[in-house]
Design a protein around this motif. Structure first.
Motif, short mmCIF file in Angstrom:
data_model
loop_
_atom_site.label_atom_id
_atom_site.label_comp_id
_atom_site.label_asym_id
_atom_site.label_seq_id
_atom_site.Cartn_x
_atom_site.Cartn_y
_atom_site.Cartn_z
N GLY A 122 -38.32 68.26 -11.16
CA GLY A 122 -38.87 67.53 -10.02
C GLY A 122 -39.84 66.48 -10.51
O GLY A 122 -40.59 66.71 -11.45
N VAL A 123 -39.80 65.32 -9.90
CA VAL A 123 -40.72 64.29 -10.35
C VAL A 123 -41.59 63.78 -9.21
O VAL A 123 -42.13 62.70 -9.26
CB VAL A 123 -39.99 63.10 -11.01
CG1 VAL A 123 -39.49 63.49 -12.37
CG2 VAL A 123 -38.88 62.58 -10.13
N ASP A 124 -41.69 64.57 -8.15
CA ASP A 124 -42.55 64.15 -7.06
C ASP A 124 -43.98 63.97 -7.54
O ASP A 124 -44.74 63.19 -7.00
CB ASP A 124 -42.51 65.17 -5.92
CG ASP A 124 -41.17 65.11 -5.22
OD1 ASP A 124 -40.46 64.12 -5.43
OD2 ASP A 124 -40.84 66.03 -4.49
N VAL A 160 -39.42 65.45 -23.66
CA VAL A 160 -39.70 64.07 -23.33
C VAL A 160 -38.43 63.42 -22.78
O VAL A 160 -37.31 63.81 -23.14
CB VAL A 160 -40.24 63.27 -24.54
CG1 VAL A 160 -41.61 63.77 -24.93
CG2 VAL A 160 -39.29 63.34 -25.73
N ARG A 161 -38.59 62.47 -21.88
CA ARG A 161 -37.46 61.82 -21.22
C ARG A 161 -37.44 60.35 -21.63
O ARG A 161 -38.29 59.57 -21.21
CB ARG A 161 -37.61 61.94 -19.70
CG ARG A 161 -37.83 63.38 -19.21
CD ARG A 161 -38.05 63.40 -17.72
NE ARG A 161 -39.12 62.48 -17.33
CZ ARG A 161 -40.39 62.82 -17.20
NH1 ARG A 161 -40.78 64.06 -17.41
NH2 ARG A 161 -41.29 61.93 -16.85
N ILE A 162 -36.47 59.99 -22.47
CA ILE A 162 -36.49 58.65 -23.03
C ILE A 162 -35.29 57.84 -22.54
O ILE A 162 -34.14 58.20 -22.77
CB ILE A 162 -36.43 58.71 -24.58
CG1 ILE A 162 -37.39 59.75 -25.14
CG2 ILE A 162 -36.71 57.32 -25.16
CD1 ILE A 162 -38.83 59.44 -24.97
N GLY A 163 -35.59 56.73 -21.88
CA GLY A 163 -34.54 55.85 -21.38
C GLY A 163 -34.44 54.57 -22.19
O GLY A 163 -33.64 54.44 -23.11
N SER A 164 -35.30 53.62 -21.86
CA SER A 164 -35.14 52.25 -22.38
C SER A 164 -35.24 52.14 -23.90
O SER A 164 -34.59 51.28 -24.50
CB SER A 164 -36.14 51.32 -21.71
OG SER A 164 -37.43 51.89 -21.69
N THR A 165 -36.01 52.99 -24.54
CA THR A 165 -36.13 52.89 -26.00
C THR A 165 -34.81 53.25 -26.68
O THR A 165 -34.51 52.78 -27.77
CB THR A 165 -37.28 53.79 -26.53
OG1 THR A 165 -38.50 53.30 -25.97
CG2 THR A 165 -37.39 53.73 -28.04
#
Ligand code: PLP
Length: 192
Positions: free
Chosen positions: A107-109, A175-180
Motif C-alpha cells: 500500500g502506498v497511501d 527498494v522500488r526502483i523505476g527510472s534509474t
C-alpha cells in the motif's frame, strides 16, 4: 546475468543498481540478500521487463491496475510481482484473477502522508528524508515490540531511484526502483 556483450541498457542499469544496493546493505551491516530490489516498470513495455527477466531478475513492481493486469499475463509465471499502487477493494478480485503470481501488495497511501510530512519538515529546515526515514524506522521498532516479532523479520519498504542507498543504509529491506533502471517515464498527458 546475461553475457556482457548481449546486455541491453536496462539490464546494465539494473546490474549497476544491484551493485549499489549491495554496497549500501554492506554499509548497514547486512548481506546484499537482505535487501530486495523491486524493478518498477510502469509505463514501460513488456519487452523491457522481459529483458531484465532474461538477465535473471525476478522481482518486479507495477503501479496501475489496468497496466498491471495487461502486462503480467504476457510475462513468465515465476516473476514475483509487487503491486505498489493504490488498490481499491473492488479491484482485488480481478487483480488476483489476472495475476496468480502476485507476491505482495504494498500500500502506498502513506506516500501522500509522507509528502505532507516532507513539506512540513522542510519548512523547519531539517533534512526531510532523514526525519521521515527515522520516523518509519521507529514505527517499525514499536510495532515489532508490540507484537513480539524480531525486527529482522519485519519488512520495511522505502527508497526509490533518488534515495535508495540512503534508505538501505537506514534499514530498508525493499527498494522500488523505476527510472534509474528503465529510464525516465513519459506520460502522454503529464498527469504524474
Ligand atoms: C513509480 C514508483 C516508484 C519508482 O520510482 P522511481 O523514482 O522511478 O524509482 C516507486 N514506488 C512507487 C510507489 C511508484 O509508484
Amino acid at each position: 546475468m546475461a553475457a556482457a556483450a548481449a546486455e541491453g541498457a536496462a539490464a546494465k542499469a539494473l546490474r549497476a543498481v544491484l551493485g549499489r544496493a549491495a554496497k549500501a546493505a554492506e554499509r548497514s551491516g547486512r548481506a546484499a540478500e537482505a535487501v530486495r530490489v523491486v524493478a518498477v516498470g510502469k509505463t514501460k513495455p513488456v519487452s523491457m521487463v522481459r529483458e531484465l527477466y532474461d538477465a535473471g531478475h525476478r522481482c518486479f513492481g507495477e503501479n496501475y491496475v489496468q497496466e498491471f493486469v495487461t502486462k503480467a499475463p504476457q510475462l513468465p509465471e515465476d516473476i514475483r510481482w509487487h503491486f505498489i499502487g493504490h488498490l481499491q477493494s473492488n479491484k482485488v478480485k480481478s487483480l488476483l484473477a489476472a495475476v496468480p503470481n502476485l507476491h505482495m501488495v504494498e500500500g502506498v497511501d502513506n506516500v501522500k502522508i509522507a509528502n505532507h510530512l516532507d513539506r512540513a519538515v522542510s519548512s523547519l529546515g531539517r533534512d526531510p528524508l532523514k526525519v521521515l526515514v527515522q520516523a518509519l524506522v521507529n514505527c517499525k521498532l514499536e510495532v515489532c515490540k508490540a507484537i513480539d516479532m524480531p525486527a529482522e523479520q519485519f519488512e520495511l519498504s522505502m527508497g526509490m531511484s533518488g534515495d535508495f542507498e540512503q534508505a538501505i543504509e537506514m534499514g530498508s529491506t525493499s527498494v522500488r526502483i523505476g527510472s534509474t533502471i528503465f529510464g525516465p517515464r513519459e506520460y502522454p498527458n503529464k498527469k504524474n
